[in-house]
Design an enzyme around this catalytic site. Sequence first.
Site, PDB file in Angstrom:
ATOM      1  N   ASP A  64       1.082  -0.931  -0.199  1.00 25.19           N
ATOM      2  CA  ASP A  64      -0.010  -0.590  -0.545  1.00 25.19           C
ATOM      3  C   ASP A  64       0.920   1.632   0.477  1.00 25.19           C
ATOM      4  OD1 ASP A  64      -3.471  -0.044   0.902  1.00 25.19           O
ATOM      5  OD2 ASP A  64      -2.249   2.002   0.562  1.00 25.19           O
TER       6      ASP A  64
ATOM      7  N   CYS B 157       4.187   1.019  -1.315  1.00 27.07           N
ATOM      8  CA  CYS B 157       4.918   0.621  -2.443  1.00 27.07           C
ATOM      9  C   CYS B 157       3.224   2.035  -3.386  1.00 27.07           C
ATOM     10  CB  CYS B 157       4.147  -0.991  -3.401  1.00 27.07           C
ATOM     11  SG  CYS B 157       4.243  -0.680  -4.980  1.00 27.07           S
TER      12      CYS B 157
ATOM     13  N   VAL C 255       1.197   1.885  -6.328  1.00 28.50           N
ATOM     14  CA  VAL C 255       1.252   0.498  -7.593  1.00 28.50           C
ATOM     15  C   VAL C 255       1.662   1.855  -8.957  1.00 28.50           C
ATOM     16  CG1 VAL C 255       0.233  -0.972  -6.265  1.00 28.50           C
ATOM     17  CG2 VAL C 255      -1.721   0.494  -7.175  1.00 28.50           C
TER      18      VAL C 255
ATOM     19  N   ASN D  74      -6.256  -4.827  -5.812  1.00 27.50           N
ATOM     20  CA  ASN D  74      -7.210  -4.407  -4.923  1.00 27.50           C
ATOM     21  C   ASN D  74      -7.204  -2.643  -4.783  1.00 27.50           C
ATOM     22  OD1 ASN D  74      -9.439  -4.521  -2.828  1.00 27.50           O
ATOM     23  ND2 ASN D  74      -7.707  -4.213  -1.588  1.00 27.50           N
TER      24      ASN D  74
ATOM     25  N   GLN E 276     -19.862   9.013 -12.008  1.00 24.39           N
ATOM     26  CA  GLN E 276     -18.374   8.797 -11.172  1.00 24.39           C
ATOM     27  C   GLN E 276     -18.658   7.824 -12.925  1.00 24.39           C
ATOM     28  OE1 GLN E 276     -19.730   6.127  -8.073  1.00 24.39           O
ATOM     29  NE2 GLN E 276     -18.101   6.241  -7.002  1.00 24.39           N
TER      30      GLN E 276
ATOM     31  N   TYR F 108     -14.780   6.684 -12.740  1.00 26.82           N
ATOM     32  CA  TYR F 108     -14.392   5.632 -11.986  1.00 26.82           C
ATOM     33  C   TYR F 108     -14.952   3.751 -12.994  1.00 26.82           C
ATOM     34  CZ  TYR F 108     -14.983   2.401  -7.710  1.00 26.82           C
ATOM     35  OH  TYR F 108     -14.856   1.320  -6.905  1.00 26.82           O
TER      36      TYR F 108
ATOM     37  N   ALA G 215     -15.476   3.847 -15.865  1.00 28.26           N
ATOM     38  CA  ALA G 215     -14.826   2.795 -16.789  1.00 28.26           C
ATOM     39  C   ALA G 215     -13.192   2.118 -16.693  1.00 28.26           C
ATOM     40  CB  ALA G 215     -14.593   4.443 -17.365  1.00 28.26           C
TER      41      ALA G 215
HETATM   42  N1  LIG Z   1     -15.139   0.052  -0.413  1.00 29.59           N
HETATM   43  C1  LIG Z   1     -16.937  -0.033  -1.511  1.00 29.59           C
HETATM   44  O1  LIG Z   1     -17.702   0.759  -1.646  1.00 29.59           O
HETATM   45  C2  LIG Z   1     -15.942  -0.526  -2.890  1.00 29.59           C
HETATM   46  C3  LIG Z   1     -17.491  -1.200  -3.364  1.00 29.59           C
HETATM   47  C4  LIG Z   1     -16.509  -1.502  -5.142  1.00 29.59           C
HETATM   48  C5  LIG Z   1     -15.703  -2.087  -5.214  1.00 29.59           C
HETATM   49  N2  LIG Z   1     -14.562  -1.053  -4.494  1.00 29.59           N
HETATM   50  C6  LIG Z   1     -13.106  -1.587  -4.939  1.00 29.59           C
HETATM   51  O2  LIG Z   1     -12.772  -2.477  -3.640  1.00 29.59           O
HETATM   52  C7  LIG Z   1     -11.515  -2.075  -3.919  1.00 29.59           C
HETATM   53  C8  LIG Z   1     -10.538  -1.865  -1.818  1.00 29.59           C
HETATM   54  O3  LIG Z   1     -11.184  -0.249  -1.873  1.00 29.59           O
HETATM   55  P1  LIG Z   1     -11.445   0.169  -0.240  1.00 29.59           P
HETATM   56  O4  LIG Z   1     -13.078  -0.704  -0.494  1.00 29.59           O
HETATM   57  O5  LIG Z   1     -11.391  -1.029   0.452  1.00 29.59           O
HETATM   58  O6  LIG Z   1     -11.374   0.948   0.087  1.00 29.59           O
HETATM   59  P2  LIG Z   1      -9.834   1.800   0.803  1.00 29.59           P
HETATM   60  O7  LIG Z   1     -10.013   3.290   0.227  1.00 29.59           O
HETATM   61  O8  LIG Z   1     -10.482   1.535   2.133  1.00 29.59           O
HETATM   62  O9  LIG Z   1      -8.596   1.287  -0.209  1.00 29.59           O
HETATM   63  C9  LIG Z   1      -7.923   1.409  -0.724  1.00 29.59           C
HETATM   64  C10 LIG Z   1      -6.425   1.478  -0.372  1.00 29.59           C
HETATM   65  O10 LIG Z   1      -6.250   1.384  -1.536  1.00 29.59           O
HETATM   66  C11 LIG Z   1      -4.677   2.117  -1.326  1.00 29.59           C
HETATM   67  N3  LIG Z   1      -4.004   2.635  -2.900  1.00 29.59           N
HETATM   68  C12 LIG Z   1      -4.917   3.949  -3.613  1.00 29.59           C
HETATM   69  N4  LIG Z   1      -3.895   4.094  -4.282  1.00 29.59           N
HETATM   70  C13 LIG Z   1      -3.073   3.570  -4.453  1.00 29.59           C
HETATM   71  C14 LIG Z   1      -1.767   3.685  -4.673  1.00 29.59           C
HETATM   72  N5  LIG Z   1      -1.186   4.532  -5.926  1.00 29.59           N
HETATM   73  N6  LIG Z   1      -0.838   2.429  -4.645  1.00 29.59           N
HETATM   74  C15 LIG Z   1      -0.587   1.598  -3.691  1.00 29.59           C
HETATM   75  N7  LIG Z   1      -2.047   1.965  -2.857  1.00 29.59           N
HETATM   76  C16 LIG Z   1      -3.135   2.770  -3.274  1.00 29.59           C
HETATM   77  C17 LIG Z   1      -4.869   3.208  -0.117  1.00 29.59           C
HETATM   78  O11 LIG Z   1      -4.352   3.576   0.742  1.00 29.59           O
HETATM   79  C18 LIG Z   1      -6.344   1.812  -0.017  1.00 29.59           C
HETATM   80  O12 LIG Z   1      -5.578   1.627   1.869  1.00 29.59           O
HETATM   81  C19 LIG Z   1     -10.521  -0.990  -4.218  1.00 29.59           C
HETATM   82  O13 LIG Z   1     -10.369  -1.112  -5.864  1.00 29.59           O
HETATM   83  C20 LIG Z   1     -12.362  -0.066  -4.498  1.00 29.59           C
HETATM   84  O14 LIG Z   1     -12.233   0.137  -5.954  1.00 29.59           O
HETATM   85  C21 LIG Z   1     -14.778  -1.046  -3.245  1.00 29.59           C
END
Ligand SMILES: NC(=O)c1ccc[n+]([C@@H]2O[C@H](COP(=O)([O-])OP(=O)(O)OC[C@H]3O[C@@H](n4cnc5c(N)ncnc54)[C@H](O)[C@@H]3O)[C@@H](O)[C@H]2O)c1
Length: 256
Positions: free
Chosen positions: A26, A53, A55, A81, A138, A141, A143
Amino acid sequence: MTRSAPASPRPGSSGRLSVTRVALLDRNSEAGQESKAALDEQFEAQRTLFIQCDVTEPEQLKGAFKKVIEHFGRLDIVVNNAGVNNEKDWESTIQVNLTSVIRGTYLGIEYMKKGNGGDGGVIINISSLAGLMPAAFQPVYCATKHGVIGFTRSIALAANMENYGVRLNTICPGFVNTPILQSIDKEENMGQYYSYKDEIKNMMQFYGVMDPSIIAEGLITIIEDDTLNGEVMKITASQGIHFHQYGQTPFTSSKR
Ligand SMILES: NC(=O)c1ccc[n+]([C@@H]2O[C@H](COP(=O)([O-])OP(=O)(O)OC[C@H]3O[C@@H](n4cnc5c(N)ncnc54)[C@H](O)[C@@H]3O)[C@@H](O)[C@H]2O)c1
């Protein structure tokens, strides 16, 4: 992640998941250290590695994969993720949500595929229900999440045809109670769609917001079930864990 050999496999499954070692990547060092500390309370500390890191930085991501192999000696499971919801800086949303998922997938295949020194493995790419339907307010997002599904389904076919021994699947959650939901309240994330934040909140109320533990359940199902490749798992408050149904895809036969 790495896992130990299953004790008693059931049909279509590699048996109960027994992940022995986990690397967390992360860009947020504090969150990463906190997650490692939480795992250390339950498991021996050397089983969990946190690597800071970004990503979107190709060299950092490559370096992180290398460190994992050096540290644990092998790689069995990759979960792409990391994700952001930022319609204002939409180019960065594409970088994080799609470009980095593609890069992470190619790195995972490189290290895990049979014929390249690997023993096969599983890659899970996190999309969203917004990858299967339009998401008003969104659009970028949405796309990126459509892109994750198209890429993962396509590369899963290629992996099968090329006998990589690597399975690739997508998870599409509905709303989940995590910090990303707070982005809806921020103009610096929502940009021109900021005034519609209440509409999104109304949607959350209508569809329900899930606990993250159900996403972990879905993830374990995919890791354990060796028959799953190219599948799109949907996880919703109303229907729980289920799969999106597609018609048959042409040109899927193995060439070997
Ligand atoms: N929470 C929701 O409602 C939901 C719904 C559908 C999909 N998602 C997807 O689930 C996944 C996880 O999201 P979440 O809900 O746990 O949100 P979150 O914000 O808690 O977690 C996302 C994580 O990604 C990390 N991150 C962001 N950009 C980064 C980068 N450039 N390099 C490294 N790390 C990076 C952030 O620091 C964070 O820890 C995401 O892909 C999100 O799009 C979430």
